[in-house]
Write an enzyme that holds these catalytic residues in place. Structure first.
Site, PDB file in Angstrom:
ATOM      1  N   GLY A 128       1.641   7.270  -1.009  1.00  0.00           N
ATOM      2  CA  GLY A 128       1.879   7.469   0.432  1.00  0.00           C
ATOM      3  C   GLY A 128       0.740   7.014   1.311  1.00  0.00           C
ATOM      4  N   GLY A 170       6.036  11.271   3.010  1.00  0.00           N
ATOM      5  CA  GLY A 170       6.284  11.755   4.365  1.00  0.00           C
ATOM      6  C   GLY A 170       6.212  10.630   5.369  1.00  0.00           C
ATOM      7  N   VAL A 223       2.316   3.227  -3.319  1.00  0.00           N
ATOM      8  CA  VAL A 223       1.543   4.099  -4.208  1.00  0.00           C
ATOM      9  C   VAL A 223       0.855   5.196  -3.402  1.00  0.00           C
ATOM     10  CG1 VAL A 223      -0.370   4.239  -5.844  1.00  0.00           C
ATOM     11  CG2 VAL A 223       1.166   2.268  -5.897  1.00  0.00           C
ATOM     12  N   ILE A 254      -2.449   7.597   1.213  1.00  0.00           N
ATOM     13  CA  ILE A 254      -3.768   7.389   0.616  1.00  0.00           C
ATOM     14  C   ILE A 254      -3.988   5.895   0.369  1.00  0.00           C
ATOM     15  CG2 ILE A 254      -5.284   8.000  -1.304  1.00  0.00           C
ATOM     16  CD1 ILE A 254      -3.359  10.280  -1.955  1.00  0.00           C
ATOM     17  N   GLU A 275      14.840  15.550  -4.650  1.00  0.00           N
ATOM     18  CA  GLU A 275      16.181  14.995  -4.493  1.00  0.00           C
ATOM     19  C   GLU A 275      17.188  15.880  -5.227  1.00  0.00           C
ATOM     20  OE1 GLU A 275      16.616  11.810  -3.073  1.00  0.00           O
ATOM     21  OE2 GLU A 275      14.465  11.664  -2.689  1.00  0.00           O
ATOM     22  N   LYS A 317       4.283   3.816  -9.953  1.00  0.00           N
ATOM     23  CA  LYS A 317       2.993   3.724  -9.264  1.00  0.00           C
ATOM     24  C   LYS A 317       1.877   3.389 -10.246  1.00  0.00           C
ATOM     25  CE  LYS A 317       4.662   7.144  -5.938  1.00  0.00           C
ATOM     26  NZ  LYS A 317       4.728   8.595  -5.682  1.00  0.00           N
ATOM     27  N   GLU A 324       0.830  -1.219   0.000  1.00  0.00           N
ATOM     28  CA  GLU A 324       0.000   0.000   0.000  1.00  0.00           C
ATOM     29  C   GLU A 324       0.856   1.258   0.000  1.00  0.00           C
ATOM     30  OE1 GLU A 324      -2.643   2.092  -0.711  1.00  0.00           O
ATOM     31  OE2 GLU A 324      -3.872   0.518   0.185  1.00  0.00           O
TER      32      GLU A 324
END
Lengths: 447, 447
Positions: free
Chosen positions: A148, A316, A146, A150, A204, A219, A143
């Site tokens: 974060g 995050g 893809v 959600i 980055e 994703k 999970e």
């Protein structure tokens, strides 16, 4: 119920679920922090204790702000796969190959459940992983790979599982969405905003994965496999956002569109699949157009379920730790599914080449700076429109505006194809008063 | 994996899952249509055949546009609970009591899994149903009861299950949202739009369940039980939207807010819960403010998962059939959970009384039509502001405007409470130049 499945709501006392975590970056420490903060909640949700018993990371002495003293430490992550007291291997190292791949494959071969946030690994080695998962009856959940926090995977694999989706599309990369949002809101240039994003840690030092679309492509490849069927990753058409200017965003807005970096997949006739990542114009009033900053969002469409949109933080520590732990809760509850949520494995296919797909386009053509050899913008607009229409390109609208000291022509085409656009671009480049290569952006109609 | 749970990804051949459907209205026929349209897909998702073998409805001869000739017909729905060849009872009759309740309780007592779209039943009899489900190890699933096709239950019970949510809130009723959207977009009056909604079939002849908030309250009660803890339905504070005018919507918009009919629940200290349904002002740029027409949406917020919003069609044949079938897929996959997604039952508690909760408010005060006894609007604004501030009500802003032939005063308060507002309304009513009872609407800050 007559079923071989275990469909119980009154569970007997269950033994603790023991985790081994490989990788103690932001997400790894976030998972441990979440477990410790919400221990009672997790136990009430699953009826069992969930505990981290072992970790592996490169640097044993770094201060990560959490106490790791009670945990077993493995210098070699692969050893987690062999540890008999570990039920679930949580892979948070990253990278499509190397140690991450070796660990995940070893864990599946040992019959251990694996939870990972590694989109590159899952997208690029799906077929091997699906086979190992199936052969050794070892669930592989991802999970967190893809969007974060959600629950995008859960939505597609379970929430709209009954429906034969016709399309899914989303803003699958927070960094590129942050950059586009900042450009739109502040009028600042791409390079300038990218630099800020790098300083803030949103991007980055090498921003390619984000702004050239590869992160979103990983994703999208995963979502496509669940919603439609597995695709060959290398057949995905991916193009980045480096050529988008603030002026493009403003011109698009004037025409009623927002520019978003999108990943979209469509079910075509005969079990074929269209899938691509590219910056697109989408209707300004569509749900995805309202998704700004580092947020991610996914819209699905199906004949029964209609359009459904989910949005939230795409990255995050907290959101990603939540997604990892949601998978672990599913495992603790005894809920596991094959990799793509289907019982029989389907061989991956190549995506339909995008050149032939019908689409409308935004066309931006920059003129050379004014001189005797360059006609005025109104004349240039008329002349270029004539060239395009003589080449049988349908034009729906055209206007000009000044950008710096040169005029720009903006056209919206009717339905044509990328092949047609690619045929016309060299013709336009040869027009004496046109400067450089025109930019063509796809229009995607979204609810 | 050492687990008593069945965590398999390579299922053996499973027997068909046999459904008995009670109620053949829009949703019931929609479920049969979806099953027949997507039969191969459903089988690939679950590894087994899913088939309707029996139905029950009042009218045996009505043309429903689908062929029912191969199905067993039960005149009495309760008989479905006793039929030994039915694995899952699908209750789509509706109503908190009567036949629907009798059927669901009988099915659970018979150890059969139950899938229902019946929000009133689940919200009002949760404790009994949870006990029966647990005692007889019979899952009761109800994704379709909340927000139609949107996987809202799944999101809260699984997607953000790891996080201790702090708040959830949503637009949980499509009819009232349609009316507010039409009022905002066309400037038409409430009664006028309601009449149109009734003619179009969006609203019932008796619109009370929709516009007075009871339908949303049932859904909120269910979401609150999953996210926080069960609440006593009758302790929910519910108020409707009949007093909202088009002018209120425009004044709110001027101040940067949208008016939405919301259901919100919050986790308070000491395991207490705030929960209410009422029309509110929410920031115009918040995600829920963009949700228009008959769409539903739900936002969750948690310390790890952050804000997540999901939106889609809240009713209708297709979306609701999708939600019913998503539950059936979960059952076919062997995934079932206790009613509220927790292993131990929690006793329901009363919601915190809303009178004492801190909040800001929108205050609309209508003046009497101009005469010698009525001061001009600027003077009235100053005088009323003085009255309110003398009563220690914090006022953040005030303005006046003409509405028809009378002036209106609009105030936004600072943080106060409903108790304070309720204390001040009679004081305002006694002011000689104020016409009728002022309207107070809660401000809710949403991301």
């Amino acid at each position: 119920m007559t079923t071989a499945h275990h469909n119980t709501v009154s569970s007997p006392a269950l033994p603790p679920l023991r985790l081994g975590i490989a990788g103690l970056g932001t997400v790894g420490t976030g998972v441990i922090r979440l477990l410790r903060t919400h221990m009672a909640l997790l136990q009430s949700r699953t009826g069992r204790q969930i505990e981290v018993i072992a970790v592996s990371a490169r640097n044993r002495t770094r201060d990560r702000g959490i106490d790791l003293s009670a945990l077993q430490w493995y210098d070699n992550p692969i050893a987690l796969a062999a540890a008999p007291d570990i039920d679930v291997v949580v892979e948070l190292m990253g990278g499509a190959d190397g140690a991450a791949r070796a660990l995940v494959e070893a864990a599946l071969k040992a019959g251990k459940a694996v939870v990972t946030a590694n989109k590159a690994l899952v997208a690029r080695h799906a077929q091997t992983l699906a086979r190992l998962s199936h052969k050794h009856d070892a669930p592989l959940l991802f999970e967190a790979a893809v969007a974060g926090g959600i629950p995008a995977i859960k939505m597609v694999r379970e929430g709209v599982a009954p429906d034969a989706l016709t399309r899914l599309g989303g803003i699958l990369n927070g960094t590129s969405n942050f950059i586009l949002t900042e450009m739109a809101e502040t009028g600042r240039a791409f390079d300038d905003v990218l630099k800020e994003a790098q300083e803030k840690g949103y991007a980055e030092a090498d921003p390619s994965a984000d702004i050239d679309g590869w992160d979103a492509a990983h994703k999208l490849s995963i979502l496509t496999a669940i919603a439609f069927r597995p695709i060959l990753f290398d057949s995905l058409a991916v193009s980045g956002m480096r050529r988008i200017t603030t002026s493009d965003i403003h011109q698009a807005r004037k025409l009623g569109y927002a520019i978003k970096m999108l990943g979209v997949a469509r079910r075509l006739a005969d079990d074929r699949v269209e899938a691509w990542v590219q910056p697109c114009l989408i209707p300004a009033q569509s749900g995805l157009a309202q998704v700004n900053g580092v947020y991610n969002a996914l819209t699905t469409e199906g004949p029964f379920s209609g359009p459904i949109t989910i949005s939230g933080q795409g990255a995050g520590e907290g959101p990603t730790a939540n997604a990892v732990m949601a998978d672990i809760i599913d495992l603790a509850r005894g809920h596991a599914l094959p990799l793509w949520g289907r019982m029989a494995e389907q061989a991956p296919i190549a995506c339909e080449p995008i050149e032939g797909l019908p689409s409308r386009f935004y066309l931006r053509i920059t003129l050379k700076t004014p001189s005797d050899a360059v006609p005025d913008a109104t004349t240039a607009l008329r002349e270029v429109r004539t060239i395009l229409e003589n080449e049988a390109l349908p034009i729906e609208s055209g206007h000009h505006h000044m950008e710096g000291d040169a005029a720009q022509l903006i056209f919206l085409t009717g339905t044509t194809s990328l092949a047609e656009i690619n045929r016309l671009l060299p013709i336009l480049e040869e027009v004496a008063f046109i400067n450089g290569t025109p930019l063509a952006l796809k229009l995607e109609d979204l609810p």
